[in-house]
Scaffold this active site. Structure first.
Site, short mmCIF file in Angstrom:
data_model
loop_
_atom_site.label_atom_id
_atom_site.label_comp_id
_atom_site.label_asym_id
_atom_site.label_seq_id
_atom_site.Cartn_x
_atom_site.Cartn_y
_atom_site.Cartn_z
N HIS A 168 43.74 42.67 76.58
CA HIS A 168 44.61 42.45 75.81
C HIS A 168 45.15 42.51 74.47
O HIS A 168 44.26 42.24 73.99
CB HIS A 168 45.22 40.82 76.04
CG HIS A 168 46.61 40.13 76.27
ND1 HIS A 168 47.26 39.66 74.91
CD2 HIS A 168 47.59 40.10 76.73
CE1 HIS A 168 48.58 39.62 74.96
NE2 HIS A 168 49.25 39.58 76.25
N GLU A 199 52.17 47.10 76.97
CA GLU A 199 51.99 46.10 76.74
C GLU A 199 52.28 46.07 74.76
O GLU A 199 51.11 46.30 74.50
CB GLU A 199 51.18 44.45 77.08
CG GLU A 199 51.70 44.01 78.11
CD GLU A 199 51.52 42.51 77.39
OE1 GLU A 199 51.95 41.61 77.89
OE2 GLU A 199 50.68 42.24 77.21
P1 PGA Z 1 55.01 37.61 75.73
O1 PGA Z 1 53.63 37.49 76.22
O2 PGA Z 1 55.90 37.65 77.77
O3 PGA Z 1 55.53 35.98 75.55
O4 PGA Z 1 56.08 38.47 75.24
C1 PGA Z 1 53.20 39.23 77.41
C2 PGA Z 1 51.93 38.45 77.01
O5 PGA Z 1 51.22 38.91 75.70
O6 PGA Z 1 51.26 39.07 77.57
#
Ligand code: PGA
Length: 224
Positions: free
Chosen positions: A99, A148
């Site tokens: 992540h 992401e």
């Molecule tokens: P968010 O986070 O939906 O709050 O943007 C997603 C993540 O960090 O996995």
């Protein structure tokens, strides 16, 4: 017919054990009101709450899977503070690897991510590898890749969800690199999730902030 969507709730460092169980209680009661067919829900609580959540899910026969937010790159043994794949597998079937918060705050390396994915695989845990963009590192065979962009993460970047058209372009490029199923994550909520559902190759979502409240999370699932 569309394949099942995987919707992964990443609770990050939020919720005590009792708060996690309260979430599950509300979620399991309220979910009777909506049709969750064709959606696989995976909750990723803190390690401290994983086992209690797993017991609650088993006792109440809920169709919810659990995931870890991290995993040790080592096996069992003298690795203080680490949670091994064998330990994680007691409660979870999925794990998030790499992540962007871990890359930023604990400098998670590619080598470490690769070892983590190997550990997960050897214990039958599905790995969800996070990538910041299409050029990011992808190991040979993660089960899922979650695209992401850090700027899209609600609590981290500028918190602006990526444009679905751009997500589609990134997915095409990722598809050339890997056959893994593709997820999108970053500021997904009940108001914007609809516009991502049409993206080719989309297999689901990684949801942070909007998963912390069980009712809001159910509203989001109801839109899928
Ligand atoms: P968010 O986070 O939906 O709050 O943007 C997603 C993540 O960090 O996995």
């Amino acid at each position: 017919m569309r394949e099942n969507l995987l919707v992964v709730a990443n609770w990050k460092s939020n919720k005590t054990v009792s708060e996690s169980l309260d979430w599950l209680k509300i979620f399991s009661k309220e979910k009777e009101k909506i049709n969750l067919q064709n959606i696989e829900v995976v909750i990723c609580p803190s390690f401290t709450a994983l086992f209690a959540c797993s017991r609650f899910i088993d006792e109440n026969r809920l169709s919810i899977k659990l995931g870890g937010q991290n995993i040790s790159e080592f096996g069992d043994g003298a690795y203080t503070g680490e949670v091994s794949a064998r330990q994680l597998k007691e409660s979870a079937d999925y794990v998030i690897i790499g992540h962007s918060e871990r890359k930023k705050y604990v400098f998670e390396s590619r080598h470490s991510m690769e070892k983590k994915a190997e550990q997960a695989k050897s214990f039958g845990i599905f790995s969800i590898l996070c990538v910041d963009d299409e050029n990011d590192f992808v190991m040979p065979d993660p089960s899922y890749i979650a695209y992401e962009p850090p700027t899209a993460i609600s609590t981290f970047g500028v918190g602006k969800a990526d444009d679905p058209l751009h997500v589609a372009q990134v997915f095409l490029k990722l598809r050339k690199k890997s056959g893994a199923k593709l997820l999108y994550g970053g500021s997904i909520d009940e108001n914007n999730i609809n516009s991502y559902l049409v993206i080719e190759n989309l297999s689901g979502f990684l949801v942070g902030g909007a998963s912390l409240d069980p009712v809001k999370f159910l509203n989001l699932l109801a839109k899928c």
